[in-house]
Design a protein around this motif. Structure first.
Motif, PDB file in Angstrom:
ATOM      1  N   GLY A  28     -51.510 -57.206  14.603  1.00  0.00           N
ATOM      2  CA  GLY A  28     -52.800 -57.892  14.538  1.00  0.00           C
ATOM      3  C   GLY A  28     -52.749 -59.155  13.691  1.00  0.00           C
ATOM      4  O   GLY A  28     -53.269 -60.203  14.090  1.00  0.00           O
ATOM      5  N   ILE A  29     -52.119 -59.076  12.553  1.00  0.00           N
ATOM      6  CA  ILE A  29     -52.011 -60.250  11.679  1.00  0.00           C
ATOM      7  C   ILE A  29     -51.110 -61.309  12.319  1.00  0.00           C
ATOM      8  O   ILE A  29     -51.391 -62.507  12.230  1.00  0.00           O
ATOM      9  CB  ILE A  29     -51.508 -59.843  10.289  1.00  0.00           C
ATOM     10  CG1 ILE A  29     -52.599 -59.049   9.576  1.00  0.00           C
ATOM     11  CG2 ILE A  29     -51.118 -61.059   9.453  1.00  0.00           C
ATOM     12  CD1 ILE A  29     -52.188 -58.456   8.259  1.00  0.00           C
ATOM     13  N   LEU A  30     -50.049 -60.883  12.990  1.00  0.00           N
ATOM     14  CA  LEU A  30     -49.174 -61.825  13.684  1.00  0.00           C
ATOM     15  C   LEU A  30     -49.920 -62.547  14.803  1.00  0.00           C
ATOM     16  O   LEU A  30     -49.833 -63.780  14.918  1.00  0.00           O
ATOM     17  CB  LEU A  30     -47.954 -61.095  14.239  1.00  0.00           C
ATOM     18  CG  LEU A  30     -46.917 -61.959  14.937  1.00  0.00           C
ATOM     19  CD1 LEU A  30     -46.295 -62.937  13.944  1.00  0.00           C
ATOM     20  CD2 LEU A  30     -45.851 -61.092  15.555  1.00  0.00           C
ATOM     21  N   LEU A  31     -50.684 -61.823  15.605  1.00  0.00           N
ATOM     22  CA  LEU A  31     -51.476 -62.458  16.667  1.00  0.00           C
ATOM     23  C   LEU A  31     -52.526 -63.405  16.089  1.00  0.00           C
ATOM     24  O   LEU A  31     -52.727 -64.510  16.601  1.00  0.00           O
ATOM     25  CB  LEU A  31     -52.151 -61.391  17.525  1.00  0.00           C
ATOM     26  CG  LEU A  31     -51.253 -60.651  18.494  1.00  0.00           C
ATOM     27  CD1 LEU A  31     -52.025 -59.525  19.170  1.00  0.00           C
ATOM     28  CD2 LEU A  31     -50.666 -61.582  19.526  1.00  0.00           C
ATOM     29  N   PHE A  32     -53.176 -62.979  15.042  1.00  0.00           N
ATOM     30  CA  PHE A  32     -54.164 -63.825  14.362  1.00  0.00           C
ATOM     31  C   PHE A  32     -53.530 -65.136  13.910  1.00  0.00           C
ATOM     32  O   PHE A  32     -54.081 -66.213  14.115  1.00  0.00           O
ATOM     33  CB  PHE A  32     -54.733 -63.045  13.165  1.00  0.00           C
ATOM     34  CG  PHE A  32     -55.519 -63.878  12.202  1.00  0.00           C
ATOM     35  CD1 PHE A  32     -56.816 -64.229  12.484  1.00  0.00           C
ATOM     36  CD2 PHE A  32     -54.949 -64.297  11.010  1.00  0.00           C
ATOM     37  CE1 PHE A  32     -57.545 -64.992  11.582  1.00  0.00           C
ATOM     38  CE2 PHE A  32     -55.669 -65.054  10.106  1.00  0.00           C
ATOM     39  CZ  PHE A  32     -56.975 -65.406  10.403  1.00  0.00           C
ATOM     40  N   THR A  33     -52.351 -65.036  13.311  1.00  0.00           N
ATOM     41  CA  THR A  33     -51.658 -66.227  12.811  1.00  0.00           C
ATOM     42  C   THR A  33     -51.224 -67.137  13.952  1.00  0.00           C
ATOM     43  O   THR A  33     -51.369 -68.360  13.865  1.00  0.00           O
ATOM     44  CB  THR A  33     -50.440 -65.811  11.970  1.00  0.00           C
ATOM     45  OG1 THR A  33     -50.881 -64.944  10.925  1.00  0.00           O
ATOM     46  CG2 THR A  33     -49.763 -67.018  11.357  1.00  0.00           C
ATOM     47  N   ILE A  34     -50.703 -66.558  15.016  1.00  0.00           N
ATOM     48  CA  ILE A  34     -50.256 -67.360  16.153  1.00  0.00           C
ATOM     49  C   ILE A  34     -51.428 -68.071  16.816  1.00  0.00           C
ATOM     50  O   ILE A  34     -51.359 -69.269  17.113  1.00  0.00           O
ATOM     51  CB  ILE A  34     -49.499 -66.480  17.169  1.00  0.00           C
ATOM     52  CG1 ILE A  34     -48.155 -66.050  16.588  1.00  0.00           C
ATOM     53  CG2 ILE A  34     -49.295 -67.211  18.490  1.00  0.00           C
ATOM     54  CD1 ILE A  34     -47.437 -64.996  17.405  1.00  0.00           C
ATOM     55  N   LEU A  35     -52.513 -67.350  17.042  1.00  0.00           N
ATOM     56  CA  LEU A  35     -53.653 -67.929  17.742  1.00  0.00           C
ATOM     57  C   LEU A  35     -54.399 -68.981  16.930  1.00  0.00           C
ATOM     58  O   LEU A  35     -54.919 -69.945  17.486  1.00  0.00           O
ATOM     59  CB  LEU A  35     -54.622 -66.816  18.155  1.00  0.00           C
ATOM     60  CG  LEU A  35     -54.096 -65.838  19.201  1.00  0.00           C
ATOM     61  CD1 LEU A  35     -55.098 -64.710  19.418  1.00  0.00           C
ATOM     62  CD2 LEU A  35     -53.820 -66.561  20.512  1.00  0.00           C
ATOM     63  N   LEU A  36     -54.457 -68.805  15.632  1.00  0.00           N
ATOM     64  CA  LEU A  36     -55.253 -69.709  14.796  1.00  0.00           C
ATOM     65  C   LEU A  36     -54.400 -70.560  13.859  1.00  0.00           C
ATOM     66  O   LEU A  36     -54.926 -71.112  12.885  1.00  0.00           O
ATOM     67  CB  LEU A  36     -56.266 -68.902  13.981  1.00  0.00           C
ATOM     68  CG  LEU A  36     -57.304 -68.150  14.799  1.00  0.00           C
ATOM     69  CD1 LEU A  36     -58.175 -67.314  13.890  1.00  0.00           C
ATOM     70  CD2 LEU A  36     -58.149 -69.098  15.625  1.00  0.00           C
ATOM     71  N   PHE A  37     -53.124 -70.710  14.155  1.00  0.00           N
ATOM     72  CA  PHE A  37     -52.225 -71.401  13.234  1.00  0.00           C
ATOM     73  C   PHE A  37     -52.684 -72.827  12.930  1.00  0.00           C
ATOM     74  O   PHE A  37     -52.735 -73.235  11.774  1.00  0.00           O
ATOM     75  CB  PHE A  37     -50.794 -71.420  13.776  1.00  0.00           C
ATOM     76  CG  PHE A  37     -49.839 -72.125  12.870  1.00  0.00           C
ATOM     77  CD1 PHE A  37     -49.419 -71.528  11.692  1.00  0.00           C
ATOM     78  CD2 PHE A  37     -49.372 -73.390  13.167  1.00  0.00           C
ATOM     79  CE1 PHE A  37     -48.551 -72.167  10.837  1.00  0.00           C
ATOM     80  CE2 PHE A  37     -48.501 -74.043  12.320  1.00  0.00           C
ATOM     81  CZ  PHE A  37     -48.088 -73.432  11.162  1.00  0.00           C
ATOM     82  N   SER A  38     -53.023 -73.589  13.957  1.00  0.00           N
ATOM     83  CA  SER A  38     -53.377 -74.999  13.720  1.00  0.00           C
ATOM     84  C   SER A  38     -54.637 -75.121  12.865  1.00  0.00           C
ATOM     85  O   SER A  38     -54.699 -75.957  11.958  1.00  0.00           O
ATOM     86  CB  SER A  38     -53.554 -75.737  15.036  1.00  0.00           C
ATOM     87  OG  SER A  38     -54.610 -75.172  15.777  1.00  0.00           O
ATOM     88  N   ARG A  39     -55.619 -74.277  13.134  1.00  0.00           N
ATOM     89  CA  ARG A  39     -56.853 -74.337  12.329  1.00  0.00           C
ATOM     90  C   ARG A  39     -56.629 -73.845  10.907  1.00  0.00           C
ATOM     91  O   ARG A  39     -57.155 -74.406   9.959  1.00  0.00           O
ATOM     92  CB  ARG A  39     -57.955 -73.542  12.995  1.00  0.00           C
ATOM     93  CG  ARG A  39     -58.441 -74.220  14.252  1.00  0.00           C
ATOM     94  CD  ARG A  39     -59.617 -73.548  14.829  1.00  0.00           C
ATOM     95  NE  ARG A  39     -60.027 -74.259  16.035  1.00  0.00           N
ATOM     96  CZ  ARG A  39     -61.182 -74.077  16.612  1.00  0.00           C
ATOM     97  NH1 ARG A  39     -62.030 -73.218  16.129  1.00  0.00           N
ATOM     98  NH2 ARG A  39     -61.484 -74.757  17.693  1.00  0.00           N
ATOM     99  N   LEU A  40     -55.836 -72.800  10.764  1.00  0.00           N
ATOM    100  CA  LEU A  40     -55.544 -72.303   9.413  1.00  0.00           C
ATOM    101  C   LEU A  40     -54.767 -73.336   8.606  1.00  0.00           C
ATOM    102  O   LEU A  40     -55.004 -73.515   7.414  1.00  0.00           O
ATOM    103  CB  LEU A  40     -54.760 -70.994   9.490  1.00  0.00           C
ATOM    104  CG  LEU A  40     -55.506 -69.796  10.057  1.00  0.00           C
ATOM    105  CD1 LEU A  40     -54.561 -68.625  10.226  1.00  0.00           C
ATOM    106  CD2 LEU A  40     -56.684 -69.428   9.195  1.00  0.00           C
TER     107      LEU A  40
END
Length: 70
Positions: A28-40
């Motif tokens: 879940g954290i990996l998917l979150f990071t991949i999907l929102l990387f540019s915004r984060l």
């Protein structure tokens, strides 16, 4: 539940449900990071610029802090 054993160095005594929970959390954290990387990334470096783009900076900062803590 057995999760406390991870923190105190007794990983060999984990049960299957603990391993599944940790795996789900990691995915879940990996998917979150991949999907929102540019915004984060942009929120981390220049929150004022993000506000000017209309992004909800507080939401992304909170989500990033949660992901780092988990």
């Amino acid at each position: 539940s057995g999760l406390d054993r991870i923190f105190f160095g007794q990983a060999a005594s984990l049960i299957k449900s603990d391993v599944l929970l940790l795996t789900k959390l990691a995915v879940g954290i990996l998917l979150f990071t991949i999907l929102l990387f540019s915004r984060l990334k942009i929120v981390s470096f220049d929150p004022n610029f993000c506000r000017s783009l209309g992004l909800r900076v507080r939401l992304y900062e909170t989500a990033l802090a949660f992901a780092l803590i988990c």
